[in-house]
Design a protein around this motif. Structure first.
Motif, PDB file in Angstrom:
ATOM      1  N   UNK A   1       0.807  -1.183   0.000  1.00 60.91           N
ATOM      2  CA  UNK A   1       0.000   0.000   0.000  1.00 60.91           C
ATOM      3  C   UNK A   1       0.860   1.260   0.000  1.00 60.91           C
ATOM      4  N   UNK A   2       1.976   1.224   0.723  1.00 61.76           N
ATOM      5  CA  UNK A   2       2.815   2.404   0.779  1.00 61.76           C
ATOM      6  C   UNK A   2       3.593   2.617  -0.519  1.00 61.76           C
ATOM      7  N   UNK A   3       3.762   1.584  -1.307  1.00 55.69           N
ATOM      8  CA  UNK A   3       4.453   1.703  -2.583  1.00 55.69           C
ATOM      9  C   UNK A   3       3.536   2.138  -3.713  1.00 55.69           C
ATOM     10  N   UNK A   4       2.306   2.420  -3.398  1.00 56.26           N
ATOM     11  CA  UNK A   4       1.320   2.763  -4.416  1.00 56.26           C
ATOM     12  C   UNK A   4       1.700   4.022  -5.186  1.00 56.26           C
ATOM     13  N   UNK A   5       2.229   5.022  -4.499  1.00 59.09           N
ATOM     14  CA  UNK A   5       2.562   6.278  -5.152  1.00 59.09           C
ATOM     15  C   UNK A   5       4.059   6.447  -5.376  1.00 59.09           C
ATOM     16  N   UNK A   6       4.779   5.367  -5.220  1.00 58.98           N
ATOM     17  CA  UNK A   6       6.226   5.413  -5.399  1.00 58.98           C
ATOM     18  C   UNK A   6       6.547   5.614  -6.879  1.00 58.98           C
ATOM     19  N   UNK A   7       7.449   6.549  -7.152  1.00 57.03           N
ATOM     20  CA  UNK A   7       7.862   6.791  -8.535  1.00 57.03           C
ATOM     21  C   UNK A   7       8.901   5.759  -8.940  1.00 57.03           C
ATOM     22  N   UNK A   8       8.869   5.405 -10.204  1.00 57.16           N
ATOM     23  CA  UNK A   8       9.818   4.429 -10.717  1.00 57.16           C
ATOM     24  C   UNK A   8      11.146   5.096 -11.008  1.00 57.16           C
ATOM     25  N   UNK A   9      12.197   4.356 -10.759  1.00 56.62           N
ATOM     26  CA  UNK A   9      13.524   4.866 -11.076  1.00 56.62           C
ATOM     27  C   UNK A   9      13.777   4.711 -12.567  1.00 56.62           C
ATOM     28  N   UNK A  10      14.835   5.346 -13.033  1.00 53.37           N
ATOM     29  CA  UNK A  10      15.198   5.262 -14.452  1.00 53.37           C
ATOM     30  C   UNK A  10      15.493   3.816 -14.849  1.00 53.37           C
ATOM     31  N   UNK A  11      16.149   3.078 -13.959  1.00 53.06           N
ATOM     32  CA  UNK A  11      16.493   1.681 -14.249  1.00 53.06           C
ATOM     33  C   UNK A  11      15.225   0.845 -14.378  1.00 53.06           C
ATOM     34  N   UNK A  12      14.249   1.059 -13.504  1.00 52.51           N
ATOM     35  CA  UNK A  12      13.000   0.299 -13.574  1.00 52.51           C
ATOM     36  C   UNK A  12      12.247   0.590 -14.873  1.00 52.51           C
ATOM     37  N   UNK A  13      12.251   1.833 -15.296  1.00 54.00           N
ATOM     38  CA  UNK A  13      11.593   2.191 -16.556  1.00 54.00           C
ATOM     39  C   UNK A  13      12.284   1.520 -17.736  1.00 54.00           C
ATOM     40  N   UNK A  14      13.617   1.545 -17.710  1.00 53.65           N
ATOM     41  CA  UNK A  14      14.377   0.912 -18.800  1.00 53.65           C
ATOM     42  C   UNK A  14      14.161  -0.597 -18.811  1.00 53.65           C
ATOM     43  N   UNK A  15      14.076  -1.215 -17.643  1.00 50.18           N
ATOM     44  CA  UNK A  15      13.865  -2.658 -17.579  1.00 50.18           C
ATOM     45  C   UNK A  15      12.509  -3.041 -18.150  1.00 50.18           C
ATOM     46  N   UNK A  16      11.484  -2.245 -17.865  1.00 46.45           N
ATOM     47  CA  UNK A  16      10.161  -2.513 -18.434  1.00 46.45           C
ATOM     48  C   UNK A  16      10.182  -2.375 -19.951  1.00 46.45           C
ATOM     49  N   UNK A  17      10.857  -1.340 -20.436  1.00 53.05           N
ATOM     50  CA  UNK A  17      10.958  -1.119 -21.875  1.00 53.05           C
ATOM     51  C   UNK A  17      11.724  -2.265 -22.537  1.00 53.05           C
ATOM     52  N   UNK A  18      12.792  -2.711 -21.883  1.00 49.25           N
ATOM     53  CA  UNK A  18      13.604  -3.821 -22.387  1.00 49.25           C
ATOM     54  C   UNK A  18      12.765  -5.093 -22.500  1.00 49.25           C
ATOM     55  N   UNK A  19      12.022  -5.385 -21.457  1.00 46.82           N
ATOM     56  CA  UNK A  19      11.182  -6.590 -21.450  1.00 46.82           C
ATOM     57  C   UNK A  19      10.123  -6.523 -22.556  1.00 46.82           C
ATOM     58  N   UNK A  20       9.506  -5.356 -22.715  1.00 45.00           N
ATOM     59  CA  UNK A  20       8.478  -5.196 -23.749  1.00 45.00           C
ATOM     60  C   UNK A  20       9.065  -5.386 -25.144  1.00 45.00           C
ATOM     61  N   UNK A  21      10.264  -4.843 -25.368  1.00 45.54           N
ATOM     62  CA  UNK A  21      10.902  -4.999 -26.681  1.00 45.54           C
ATOM     63  C   UNK A  21      11.240  -6.460 -26.965  1.00 45.54           C
ATOM     64  N   UNK A  22      11.709  -7.177 -25.954  1.00 44.13           N
ATOM     65  CA  UNK A  22      12.027  -8.589 -26.153  1.00 44.13           C
ATOM     66  C   UNK A  22      10.776  -9.397 -26.491  1.00 44.13           C
TER      67      UNK A  22
END
Length: 56
Positions: A1-22
């Motif tokens: 619940x406390x992580x609900x409004x947590x902003x993503x780091x640059x690395x987390x954003x890149x990892x999501x993009x990497x996974x989507x591209x694969x």
């Protein structure tokens, strides 16, 4: 619940993009190999960025 409004780091954003591209590259590889190779190259560039950010 406390992580609900947590902003993503640059690395987390890149990892999501990497996974989507694969995933997209894998789906496209069955019909268009050259497009799949382009997507894999993009994913590789993102992986290099992730590694450089993690090494800092």
């Amino acid at each position: 619940m406390f992580g609900l409004f947590k902003k993503k780091t640059e690395v987390e954003k890149l990892q999501e993009n990497y996974k989507a591209l694969l995933e997209k590259a894998h789906k496209v590889s069955h019909s268009n190999r050259t497009e799949s190779d382009k997507l894999m190259a993009e994913a590789e560039e993102i992986a290099k960025k992730i590694d450089s950010l993690k090494s800092k």
